[in-house]
Structures are given as C-alpha cells and as structure tokens.
Design a protein around this motif. Structure first.
Motif, PDB file in Angstrom:
ATOM      1  N   LEU A   1       0.810  -1.209   0.000  1.00 42.01           N
ATOM      2  CA  LEU A   1       0.000   0.000   0.000  1.00 42.01           C
ATOM      3  C   LEU A   1       0.847   1.264   0.000  1.00 42.01           C
ATOM      4  CD1 LEU A   1      -2.743  -1.025   2.605  1.00 42.01           C
ATOM      5  CD2 LEU A   1      -2.673  -1.487   0.143  1.00 42.01           C
ATOM      6  N   VAL A   2       2.146   1.126   0.187  1.00 42.55           N
ATOM      7  CA  VAL A   2       3.017   2.288   0.346  1.00 42.55           C
ATOM      8  C   VAL A   2       3.457   2.828  -1.012  1.00 42.55           C
ATOM      9  CG1 VAL A   2       3.830   1.516   2.585  1.00 42.55           C
ATOM     10  CG2 VAL A   2       5.073   0.838   0.532  1.00 42.55           C
ATOM     11  N   ILE A   3       4.022   4.043  -0.981  1.00 44.83           N
ATOM     12  CA  ILE A   3       4.618   4.655  -2.164  1.00 44.83           C
ATOM     13  C   ILE A   3       6.108   4.363  -2.199  1.00 44.83           C
ATOM     14  CG2 ILE A   3       5.099   6.861  -3.307  1.00 44.83           C
ATOM     15  CD1 ILE A   3       2.421   7.852  -2.148  1.00 44.83           C
ATOM     16  N   GLY A   4       6.769   4.510  -1.044  1.00 48.21           N
ATOM     17  CA  GLY A   4       8.163   4.102  -0.939  1.00 48.21           C
ATOM     18  C   GLY A   4       9.184   5.130  -1.373  1.00 48.21           C
ATOM     19  N   GLN A   5       8.824   6.425  -1.369  1.00 49.34           N
ATOM     20  CA  GLN A   5       9.779   7.459  -1.780  1.00 49.34           C
ATOM     21  C   GLN A   5      10.491   8.110  -0.600  1.00 49.34           C
ATOM     22  OE1 GLN A   5      10.557   8.211  -5.087  1.00 49.34           O
ATOM     23  NE2 GLN A   5       9.346   6.345  -5.377  1.00 49.34           N
ATOM     24  N   CYS A   6      10.073   7.813   0.619  1.00 41.35           N
ATOM     25  CA  CYS A   6      10.732   8.414   1.774  1.00 41.35           C
ATOM     26  C   CYS A   6      12.088   7.764   2.013  1.00 41.35           C
ATOM     27  CB  CYS A   6       9.864   8.278   3.021  1.00 41.35           C
ATOM     28  SG  CYS A   6       8.377   9.302   2.996  1.00 41.35           S
ATOM     29  N   GLY A   7      13.039   8.556   2.481  1.00 40.63           N
ATOM     30  CA  GLY A   7      14.368   8.040   2.754  1.00 40.63           C
ATOM     31  C   GLY A   7      15.166   9.012   3.597  1.00 40.63           C
ATOM     32  N   PRO A   8      16.401   8.647   3.987  1.00 41.07           N
ATOM     33  CA  PRO A   8      17.198   9.462   4.899  1.00 41.07           C
ATOM     34  C   PRO A   8      18.159  10.426   4.198  1.00 41.07           C
ATOM     35  CG  PRO A   8      18.207   7.304   4.673  1.00 41.07           C
ATOM     36  CD  PRO A   8      16.990   7.303   3.771  1.00 41.07           C
ATOM     37  N   ASP A   9      17.868  10.846   2.977  1.00 43.48           N
ATOM     38  CA  ASP A   9      18.799  11.701   2.238  1.00 43.48           C
ATOM     39  C   ASP A   9      18.946  13.062   2.917  1.00 43.48           C
ATOM     40  OD1 ASP A   9      19.006   9.673   0.390  1.00 43.48           O
ATOM     41  OD2 ASP A   9      17.429  10.490  -0.901  1.00 43.48           O
ATOM     42  N   PRO A  10      20.117  13.711   2.768  1.00 46.32           N
ATOM     43  CA  PRO A  10      20.309  15.037   3.347  1.00 46.32           C
ATOM     44  C   PRO A  10      19.432  16.083   2.644  1.00 46.32           C
ATOM     45  CG  PRO A  10      22.182  14.428   1.966  1.00 46.32           C
ATOM     46  CD  PRO A  10      21.333  13.208   2.096  1.00 46.32           C
TER      47      PRO A  10
END
Length: 216
Positions: free
Chosen positions: A132-141
C-alpha cells in the motif's frame, strides 16, 4: 562387515535424497505463470486465519511513527503472506468484511514497517499481494518525508508521502531559496480480487517563508 557398512551408508543416502529438505517452498509456478500454493500450505492458512484478529477501521499507520498492534508469525506464515522464500513481517489482522474474500493486513520489514494486503479467496487460494506504500521516503540530506497509510470503513485506501526537499551545499546544509514541498498520493480500494491501487500522483504544496528545517 566393511561391505555391510558401505551398503547401509548407501541406503541412508538414498533415503535422504528421496525425502529432500523439510523446508519446502510454499509456492510453485503453474502453467499460466500464476503462483500455486501446495496442499500442505492450506493447513498453514487455516491456522493463521483462526488466530488473526479483525482490524478496527478506520486504520491509520504513520511510517516511522508509533507501530500498530500486531501479532508475530511463524516462518511459514510469513512466506505464505509475502509470496517468497524470505521470512519477514508481522500481521495486523483481517480486514472486514470477510464475506467475499479474506484480506490480511500485515507489515513488511524494511527501514520501517510497510503496510501490505494479501488477499485469499474463500476456499483458501492466495489471490494477490499488494503493498500500500509509495516508498519514496528516505534518509537523504536536505530531505524530509512523512509517509501515511489510511484505510477507511469502506476499505478505501489513501497513501501519502509528504515531502520537503532542498539543494545542499558542500556541508550538506540547505541552500536558501531552493526548497520545495509536495505530496505524493496513491488511492485505491480493497475488494474481492485484492487491493487495487492507483499510480502515484504528485501535487505541489505551498512553502512557508522560513527556509529552516522543519517536519513535512
């Protein structure tokens, strides 16, 4: 005695080869390319279904936030839900209603829990597996993101990634005037054939005047 010993070794080796590994895969590929669940997995599904609670709706999950309540799964149950030989995930429960199909809401293991729905037919066949997720979140600066999955009482789904991103200087500090905010959305509905989700849509969001870092 030596020849008898060799014969015994050969017999044991043949028996082991015939038996094979006890950790047999949970699916094979049918003639039309679909996944077929072997008969021994019917018992796994039956046991799992009996101990899954019903999920109260509406359901809301903020990734990287407070985890929803869940139950642990055996390795075979995990592989049954995720459709692979990997063991990962925990179950939230069954989504109502269960008159036409069984929808198992579970959380896949990654940087955060990833809400996923695996749908089974009334006779226990696995129909679909849908994240169900999009999956674009991440820990980038110079980048922040809040990811939310919401399922309402009509089994309609709204998934959002609310993003704030800027260009960085050589010290990974935000460069004023380069920031933007936007939201990524997926909508869908969970029905007898599983969770049907839209393509990702992007909408711009207004930028506050400050250029300092803040939650999205």
């Amino acid at each position: 005695m030596h020849r008898a010993h060799v014969f015994l070794v050969l017999v044991l080796s043949a028996l082991l080869a015939a038996c094979g590994s006890s950790d047999t895969p949970l699916h094979s590929t049918g003639t039309n390319g679909t996944l077929v669940i072997p008969r021994d997995s019917n018992a796994v599904w039956s046991d799992l279904k009996d101990r899954l609670p019903l999920v109260p709706l509406p359901f809301r999950c903020e990734l990287m936030g407070t985890d929803p309540e869940f139950i642990t799964l055996s390795p075979r149950e995990q592989r049954l839900l995720n459709g692979s030989d990997y063991e990962q995930g925990v179950a939230v429960g069954l989504l109502p209603d269960t008159t036409r199909a069984f929808h198992v809401l579970w959380l896949g293991a990654a940087d955060s829990w990833l809400p996923t729905v695996t749908t089974f037919s009334m006779d226990g066949r696995r129909v679909t597996i849908q994240e169900l997720v999009i999956g674009q979140c991440g820990p980038d600066p110079c980048y922040s993101c809040a990811e939310t999955v919401h399922i309402d009482v009509k089994l309609e789904v709204l998934t959002t990634d609310t993003v704030r991103m800027c260009e960085c200087d050589s010290n990974y500090a935000e460069i004023p005037g380069t920031c933007m905010r936007f939201v990524l959305k997926r909508t869908g509905v969970i029905g007898p054939t599983g969770a049907l989700m839209s393509e990702v849509m992007k909408e711009p969001l207004p930028m506050p005047e400050t250029t300092g870092a803040f939650p999205p």
